[in-house]
Design an enzyme around this catalytic site. Structure first.
Site, PDB file in Angstrom:
ATOM      1  N   HIS A  92       0.784  -1.190  -0.077  1.00 48.40           N
ATOM      2  CA  HIS A  92       0.032   0.192  -0.018  1.00 48.40           C
ATOM      3  C   HIS A  92       0.887   1.274  -0.098  1.00 48.40           C
ATOM      4  O   HIS A  92       1.927   1.438   0.606  1.00 48.40           O
ATOM      5  CB  HIS A  92      -1.000   0.000   1.190  1.00 48.40           C
ATOM      6  CG  HIS A  92      -1.920   0.977   1.123  1.00 48.40           C
ATOM      7  ND1 HIS A  92      -1.888   2.069   1.299  1.00 48.40           N
ATOM      8  CD2 HIS A  92      -3.232   0.875   0.543  1.00 48.40           C
ATOM      9  CE1 HIS A  92      -3.087   3.012   0.840  1.00 48.40           C
ATOM     10  NE2 HIS A  92      -3.977   2.188   0.329  1.00 48.40           N
ATOM     11  N   GLU A 159      -3.979   1.585  -7.901  1.00 46.45           N
ATOM     12  CA  GLU A 159      -4.418   2.698  -6.835  1.00 46.45           C
ATOM     13  C   GLU A 159      -3.648   3.942  -7.140  1.00 46.45           C
ATOM     14  O   GLU A 159      -2.457   3.953  -6.560  1.00 46.45           O
ATOM     15  CB  GLU A 159      -3.846   1.976  -5.571  1.00 46.45           C
ATOM     16  CG  GLU A 159      -5.354   2.179  -4.595  1.00 46.45           C
ATOM     17  CD  GLU A 159      -5.115   1.998  -3.174  1.00 46.45           C
ATOM     18  OE1 GLU A 159      -6.286   2.022  -2.487  1.00 46.45           O
ATOM     19  OE2 GLU A 159      -3.896   1.890  -2.610  1.00 46.45           O
ATOM     20  N   SER A 208     -10.818   6.413  -3.263  1.00 46.76           N
ATOM     21  CA  SER A 208     -12.050   7.264  -3.147  1.00 46.76           C
ATOM     22  C   SER A 208     -13.235   6.515  -3.844  1.00 46.76           C
ATOM     23  O   SER A 208     -14.283   7.047  -4.154  1.00 46.76           O
ATOM     24  CB  SER A 208     -12.124   8.577  -3.731  1.00 46.76           C
ATOM     25  OG  SER A 208     -10.873   9.117  -3.139  1.00 46.76           O
ATOM     26  N   GLY A 229     -11.277   2.635   1.031  1.00 46.62           N
ATOM     27  CA  GLY A 229     -10.996   3.242   2.456  1.00 46.62           C
ATOM     28  C   GLY A 229     -11.956   3.810   3.207  1.00 46.62           C
ATOM     29  O   GLY A 229     -12.773   3.361   4.071  1.00 46.62           O
TER      30      GLY A 229
HETATM   31  P1  PGA Z   1      -9.784   5.726   0.079  1.00 47.78           P
HETATM   32  O1  PGA Z   1      -8.828   4.594   0.323  1.00 47.78           O
HETATM   33  O2  PGA Z   1     -11.076   4.696  -0.572  1.00 47.78           O
HETATM   34  O3  PGA Z   1     -10.020   6.503   1.334  1.00 47.78           O
HETATM   35  O4  PGA Z   1      -9.274   6.518  -0.990  1.00 47.78           O
HETATM   36  C1  PGA Z   1      -8.476   3.482  -0.452  1.00 47.78           C
HETATM   37  C2  PGA Z   1      -7.196   2.876   0.006  1.00 47.78           C
HETATM   38  O5  PGA Z   1      -6.089   3.522   0.258  1.00 47.78           O
HETATM   39  O6  PGA Z   1      -7.017   1.556   0.235  1.00 47.78           O
END
Ligand code: PGA
Length: 248
Positions: A92, A159, A208, A229
């Protein structure tokens, strides 16, 4: 491919009571959703108290690269497996940013997790809007010495770093951008593994994701799931996200 929706709770919630309560709410909420796989990746400290089942699987957010030994503060994949942890998030961008985790280290962790029969949610992403060199590097180095037979235990997450947790200022990726990212990753995977294997890779999107945009990412964006997230911290919003995914 049945979509997979994965909650990444990150360093939340603060109490054990809330973690148990939210996990149970999600379990009840998704138990009748048959055509989506659902996972909650919780902090280590809560894992032994969360009971997976009724279609909800349990995941961790990191692991070490050895099974046991003098590694103060670390948690091994074998220990995770012992707690009925089926998945682990590795690579990550927050771990790269705040803990300086390198792709070489991520590679060692992936190998150890697969050996312990844990499915790996392998995150890759770049700062740039277009998928580029960083992603190529993360995939090539991150997958070094991974055996073809373990490929089905890998879930790849596209991501883009700039799209993570941006719900407030609304800089989210478009489904068209995720399609491009997915294609870019698949082409690299075709060079690492055989073409047929790479064609079957499960590539999901993270950044997001919520109940309003998940359908777009799955349908138009052609992603095989989502890593959620911020929107997973409200259990009801996460259930809505899973249910929307079921309609895609
Ligand atoms: P987010 O995080 O949905 O808050 O953007 C996703 C993640 O980093 O796994």
């Amino acid at each position: 491919m049945t979509p997979i929706i994965i909650a990444n709770w990150k360093m939340n919630p603060v109490t054990l009571v809330k973690s148990k309560r939210d996990f149970e709410i999600i379990k009840q909420g998704v138990k009748n959703v048959k055509n989506v796989k659902t996972v909650v990746c919780a902090p280590f400290v809560f894992l032994s108290n969360l009971k997976p089942g009724s279609g909800l699987a349990l995941g961790a957010q990191d692991c070490f690269y050895n099974d046991k030994g003098p590694f103060t503060g670390e948690i091994s994949p074998v220990q995770l497996r012992n707690l009925k942890t089926e998945y682990v998030i590795l690579g990550h961008s927050e771990r790269r940013k705040y803990l300086g985790e390198s792709t070489e280290l991520v590679n060692q962790k992936i190998i150890a997790a697969l050996a312990a029969d844990i499915k790996v949610i392998f995150c890759v992403g770049s700062e740039t809007e277009k998928p580029g060199k960083e992603i190529k590097y993360q995939l090539e180095k991150g997958l070094k010495n991974i055996k073809e037979k373990d490929f089905s235990k890998l879930i790849f997450v596209y991501e883009p770093v700039w799209a993570i947790s941006t719900t407030k200022n609304k800089i989210i990726a478009t489904p068209a951008q995720t399609t491009k990212g997915c294609l870019y990753m698949r082409n690299i995977l075709k060079k690492i593994f055989n073409k047929k294997t790479a064609k079957e890779a499960r590539i999901i999107y993270g950044g997001s994701v919520d109940s309003k945009n998940i359908k777009g990412f799955l349908k138009e964006g052609k992603m095989a799931g989502g890593l959620v997230g911020a929107a997973s911290l409200n259990p009801y919003e996460f259930i809505r996200t899973v249910k929307e995914a079921a309609k895609a």
